[in-house]
Design an enzyme around this catalytic site. Structure first.
Site, PDB file in Angstrom:
ATOM      1  CD  GLU A 132      -2.637  -1.694   0.475  1.00 23.64           C
ATOM      2  OE1 GLU A 132      -2.623  -1.127  -0.614  1.00 23.64           O
ATOM      3  OE2 GLU A 132      -3.418  -2.618   0.738  1.00 23.64           O
ATOM      4  N   GLY A 133       1.944   1.235  -0.749  1.00 26.45           N
ATOM      5  CA  GLY A 133       2.875   2.363  -0.764  1.00 26.45           C
ATOM      6  C   GLY A 133       3.896   2.171   0.334  1.00 26.45           C
TER       7      GLY A 133
END
Length: 596
Positions: free
Chosen positions: A407-408
């Site tokens: 998620e990043g």
């Protein structure tokens, strides 16, 4: 709606750096309703009855078993928690879906397969699909008849998602988009039916598509051999002239970033919820082991250094939990009035979620690193046994590592946290610059008091001073560097860490204070002690980050002057954290689980 006129304005995302919300507006685990507790019990029963007995099979990557368990969770309504009732779901609030994510964490790899399906796999259609797309796909996604996957990462684009090379071109008859390219590291790929795929129309307009398994030219690569989460499917995808019907275009042409980034925001806070659940399990495993393992004829749980570890693990989980449910409450409030049957619901959703991008990133960074700390200490408590696969703490340790990349990456999120705040300030959404200017006048006359007679008065002081430190250091960095600040990644990371500790400290403090309005100090002693320890240690970290940042932007007499101001803001007496941690540890050892 007419009752909206009487509602208080929504709490602005990022405003925590300059404002403190009223206690009644902060969601805490102590606010759970009977329905919330019943949902948690349902999930626990499902994990104990269906997942844990098949744990070893799941870890060997049994597609059929995972899909069967997903469908069983669908029968319980768990897959449809975030799907509106109008489209076959249950339409629960975000606190409920957070409880589901947290409680499922003990299911290890299955929890990841579940999370990828209900979160980043299904939510793009819930939030941004047309009414026709929602009616077509959501009922089956909510039941588990269809399984979803999310496809953003490519061999050459990870953190830089918008540099994707996968292309889409409208066919000559205007009926299809022809996709060409590849995706990498796609969770659920081996058994998913529906894929949310991002591609650039004509190599330029970043856009989302709903791709179905079985479309000609769509193929899968082999399973990746991973460090952890071994029971989840992770495979590459390949698109060779795949014809996707034009009605499967998701959202607007060229606006795929709206979907991608806002779904990632939701994914970040959901990841944090899972981290809370895994941290609690690690504490339970470690405390039970420490009580049974003897060395020198004494349970190792009686040794002060082992108890110190258990106390610090418990404090980390407490703060993580406080942040996650506070954020869930903010998202609930932001999304509660949106009608998902309306064509423009996607625009409203994007704006609502984007407002809390800072909080979502903060949750992700703090919880993923908090879980890594808890898992690492859990292995250490187990000693050599913690390195053996027979003991689950070994798997928790391996599985936790991906969360700082998912998620990043945490590095990207650290750049987003202050960067997004500055953008909000420049747009006039947050009075950050005005507060920073007012602080300069205030600092000239300020002599912080040091009399803390009321419970948690010292911690409230730490929070107030921390916000002033952030305004001082952040304001100076913006003033001195201007637009060059965005290239000073070390300084942005420092500012992000200060903001993160502020949000964490405030979440723990507000939770404890709210609890104290309903109970006695004696019954809230555990919360009070954990808040005291975390506040003191976070304040020390914030001072260190501030000193480092000031030294990077000032020199000579100006630096000495700024450091003297910082010293005024950070003046405090030492706190006996050793005694407090011993008290916290005693409860954990006695109850053999995470405890407040």
């Amino acid at each position: 709606m007419s009752d909206n006129q009487t509602k208080e304005p929504k709490i602005k995302g990022g405003s925590f750096v300059i404002e403190t919300p009223e206690l009644e507006r902060v969601m805490t685990p102590e606010d759970f309703t009977d329905e919330h507790r019943m949902i948690a019990e349902t999930v626990r029963d499902f994990v104990d009855g269906e997942i844990m007995p098949r744990d070893e099979e799941i870890e060997k990557l049994d597609y059929e078993l995972t899909v069967d368990l997903l469908r069983k969770s669908g029968e319980l309504g768990l897959l449809g928690a975030d799907v509106p009732e109008a489209f076959g779901g249950v339409g629960l609030d975000k606190v409920s879906s957070t409880i589901i994510n947290e409680t499922l964490a003990r299911g290890s790899s299955f929890a990841l397969s579940f999370g990828a399906h209900v979160g980043i796999g299904t939510l793009p259609i819930v939030f941004f699909g047309t009414p026709e797309q929602k009616r077509k796909y959501l009922p089956d996604l909510a039941s588990g008849a269809l399984i979803a996957a999310y496809c953003l990462t490519e061999p050459t684009s990870g953190s830089d998602a918008l540099s994707a090379k996968t292309t889409a071109k409208l066919s000559e008859d205007g009926e299809f988009y022809i996709l060409n390219g590849s995706k990498l590291y796609i969770t659920n790929a081996g058994f998913a039916d529906i894929f949310i795929v991002y591609a650039k129309i004509d190599g330029e307009h970043f856009t989302a598509f709903i791709v179905e398994k079985g479309m000609e030219g769509f193929t899968l690569g082999p399973e990746e051999k991973k460090m952890g989460i071994k029971g989840s499917s992770t495979r590459p995808l390949f698109f060779e002239d795949v014809k996707v019907p034009k009605e499967n275009l998701l959202g607007e042409i060229g606006k795929g970033h709206r979907i991608a980034f806002n779904i990632l925001n939701i994914g970040r806070y959901k990841l944090a919820a899972g981290a809370v659940g895994a941290a609690k399990e690690a504490i339970e495993l470690s405390s039970k082991y420490a009580n049974t393992r003897k060395q020198f004829d004494t349970p190792i749980s009686q040794f002060p250094l082992m108890r110190k570890k258990l106390a610090e693990m418990n404090i980390a989980a407490f703060v993580m939990e406080s942040m996650v449910y506070r954020t869930a409450g903010l998202l609930d409030e932001a999304l509660q009035d949106i009608d998902y049957e309306q064509p423009d619901s996607g625009v409203q959703v994007a704006a609502a979620i984007a407002d809390y991008a800072i909080e979502c990133s903060i949750n992700k960074v703090f919880a993923s690193e908090g879980l890594d700390f808890v898992a690492d200490e859990g292995v250490q408590i187990h000693g050599g046994y913690g390195y053996i696969q027979e003991y689950k703490i070994e798997r928790i340790y391996r599985d936790s590592r991906i969360n700082r990349i998912f998620e990043g990456t945490n590095e990207i999120n650290r750049l987003l946290i202050p960067g997004t705040l500055v953008k909000k300030a420049m747009k006039g959404e947050i009075a950050l610059l005005e507060k920073a200017q007012a602080l300069q006048v205030e600092l000239l006359q300020m002599v912080p008091g040091q009399s803390f007679e009321e419970t948690l008065a010292r911690e409230a002081h730490f929070l107030d001073m921390s916000k002033k430190i952030f305004l001082l250091v952040g304001g100076l960095a913006v003033q001195k560097l201007g637009t060059k600040l965005e290239k000073e990644q070390e300084l942005l990371s420092n500012l992000a860490d200060i903001m993160t500790d502020i949000y964490a400290l405030e979440s723990a403090l507000l939770r404890t204070r709210k609890h104290l309005t309903r109970t006695t100090e004696e019954k809230a002693a555990g919360m009070i002690e954990m808040t005291q320890v975390f506040a003191y240690e976070a304040f020390q970290r914030i001072e260190g980050l501030a000193r480092e940042t000031l030294a990077a932007v000032e020199t000579g007499d100006m630096l000495r002057m700024q450091l003297s101001v910082l010293k005024k803001l950070t003046r405090t007496a030492p706190l006996d954290t050793v005694a407090l941690k011993r008290s916290i540890a005693a409860r954990v050892v006695s109850r053999e689980r995470y405890t407040v």
